[in-house]
Write a protein that holds these residues in place. Structure first.
Motif, mmCIF file in Angstrom:
data_model
loop_
_atom_site.group_PDB
_atom_site.id
_atom_site.type_symbol
_atom_site.label_atom_id
_atom_site.label_comp_id
_atom_site.label_asym_id
_atom_site.label_seq_id
_atom_site.Cartn_x
_atom_site.Cartn_y
_atom_site.Cartn_z
ATOM 1 N N THR A 1 29.395 -1.278 -28.316
ATOM 2 C CA THR A 1 28.613 -0.049 -28.186
ATOM 3 C C THR A 1 28.997 0.870 -29.345
ATOM 4 O O THR A 1 30.035 0.683 -29.978
ATOM 5 C CB THR A 1 28.867 0.680 -26.848
ATOM 6 O OG1 THR A 1 30.258 1.009 -26.757
ATOM 7 C CG2 THR A 1 28.446 -0.167 -25.666
ATOM 8 N N ALA A 2 28.160 1.853 -29.599
ATOM 9 C CA ALA A 2 28.438 2.795 -30.678
ATOM 10 C C ALA A 2 28.008 4.185 -30.246
ATOM 11 O O ALA A 2 27.069 4.341 -29.474
ATOM 12 C CB ALA A 2 27.698 2.377 -31.943
ATOM 13 N N SER A 3 28.710 5.177 -30.760
ATOM 14 C CA SER A 3 28.313 6.557 -30.516
ATOM 15 C C SER A 3 28.654 7.385 -31.747
ATOM 16 O O SER A 3 29.587 7.069 -32.482
ATOM 17 C CB SER A 3 28.993 7.134 -29.269
ATOM 18 O OG SER A 3 30.384 7.251 -29.475
ATOM 19 N N ALA A 4 27.885 8.437 -31.950
ATOM 20 C CA ALA A 4 28.111 9.334 -33.083
ATOM 21 C C ALA A 4 28.717 10.631 -32.586
ATOM 22 O O ALA A 4 28.447 11.067 -31.464
ATOM 23 C CB ALA A 4 26.788 9.614 -33.794
ATOM 24 N N ARG A 5 29.551 11.226 -33.410
ATOM 25 C CA ARG A 5 30.150 12.518 -33.097
ATOM 26 C C ARG A 5 30.638 13.141 -34.397
ATOM 27 O O ARG A 5 30.681 12.496 -35.435
ATOM 28 C CB ARG A 5 31.306 12.379 -32.115
ATOM 29 C CG ARG A 5 32.468 11.543 -32.635
ATOM 30 C CD ARG A 5 33.653 11.607 -31.671
ATOM 31 N NE ARG A 5 34.706 10.677 -31.997
ATOM 32 C CZ ARG A 5 35.596 10.841 -32.971
ATOM 33 N NH1 ARG A 5 35.553 11.911 -33.733
ATOM 34 N NH2 ARG A 5 36.533 9.940 -33.197
ATOM 35 N N LEU B 1 30.514 7.548 -36.936
ATOM 36 C CA LEU B 1 30.025 6.607 -35.941
ATOM 37 C C LEU B 1 31.232 5.830 -35.437
ATOM 38 O O LEU B 1 31.997 5.284 -36.240
ATOM 39 C CB LEU B 1 29.001 5.649 -36.542
ATOM 40 C CG LEU B 1 28.361 4.713 -35.520
ATOM 41 C CD1 LEU B 1 27.346 5.473 -34.682
ATOM 42 C CD2 LEU B 1 27.697 3.556 -36.219
ATOM 43 N N ARG C 1 38.444 -0.370 -31.667
ATOM 44 C CA ARG C 1 37.564 0.728 -32.058
ATOM 45 C C ARG C 1 37.541 0.822 -33.576
ATOM 46 O O ARG C 1 38.567 0.678 -34.228
ATOM 47 C CB ARG C 1 38.119 2.012 -31.462
ATOM 48 C CG ARG C 1 37.318 3.242 -31.750
ATOM 49 C CD ARG C 1 38.016 4.463 -31.175
ATOM 50 N NE ARG C 1 39.097 4.850 -32.055
ATOM 51 C CZ ARG C 1 39.164 6.004 -32.712
ATOM 52 N NH1 ARG C 1 38.246 6.917 -32.530
ATOM 53 N NH2 ARG C 1 40.156 6.285 -33.510
#
Length: 133
Positions: free
Chosen positions: A89-93, A112, A121
């Motif tokens: 999975t990936a998420s941006a912040r 990302l 990670r």
């Protein structure tokens, strides 16, 4: 042109004009923006309004400020493809200050985070990568 009587703040109007010049290519990557004084004189604004416009563009990752040299259109780095596998999975912040220093990225540029299926990670500068499958 800047309309002081408009509902939109004058610094946002200036940021819009400069952003348009950057995205159109009129101000190319690496190009120097006019000085704060010149922008203030040209658009009949206070230097505070000019600084606010530049700060907004900086927060968007469009320009870098290099005191005392000036403000420059940010060059985009070459992109790399990151492949997501089954279970990833990936998420941006937005990065932490330590991550910003470690990755050598300016204000306004997100990261990302790729969470691999094996529990590891990976952290990437969001505007330097492409996601693939």
């Amino acid at each position: 042109m800047i309309d002081p009587g408009a509902d939109r703040a004058v610094f946002r109007q200036l940021a819009d004009l400069l952003r348009d010049r950057i995205t159109s290519g009129d101000l190319a990557p690496g190009a120097s923006l006019p000085s704060e004084l010149r922008l203030a004189q040209e658009y009949r604004l206070s230097r505070t309004s000019v600084r606010q416009a530049i700060a907004l563009l900086r927060s968007e990752g469009l320009v870098i400020v290099e005191p005392p040299r000036g403000t420059f259109v940010r060059s985009m780095e070459p992109t790399e493809t990151v492949t997501l596998r089954k279970g990833d999975t990936a998420s941006a912040r937005m990065p932490t200050p330590a991550e910003r220093r470690e990755l050598d990225i300016g204000e306004g540029v997100p990261v990302l985070v790729v969470f691999r299926g094996d529990g590891s990670r990976e952290l990437y500068v969001a505007d330097r990568i492409r996601i693939g499958r």
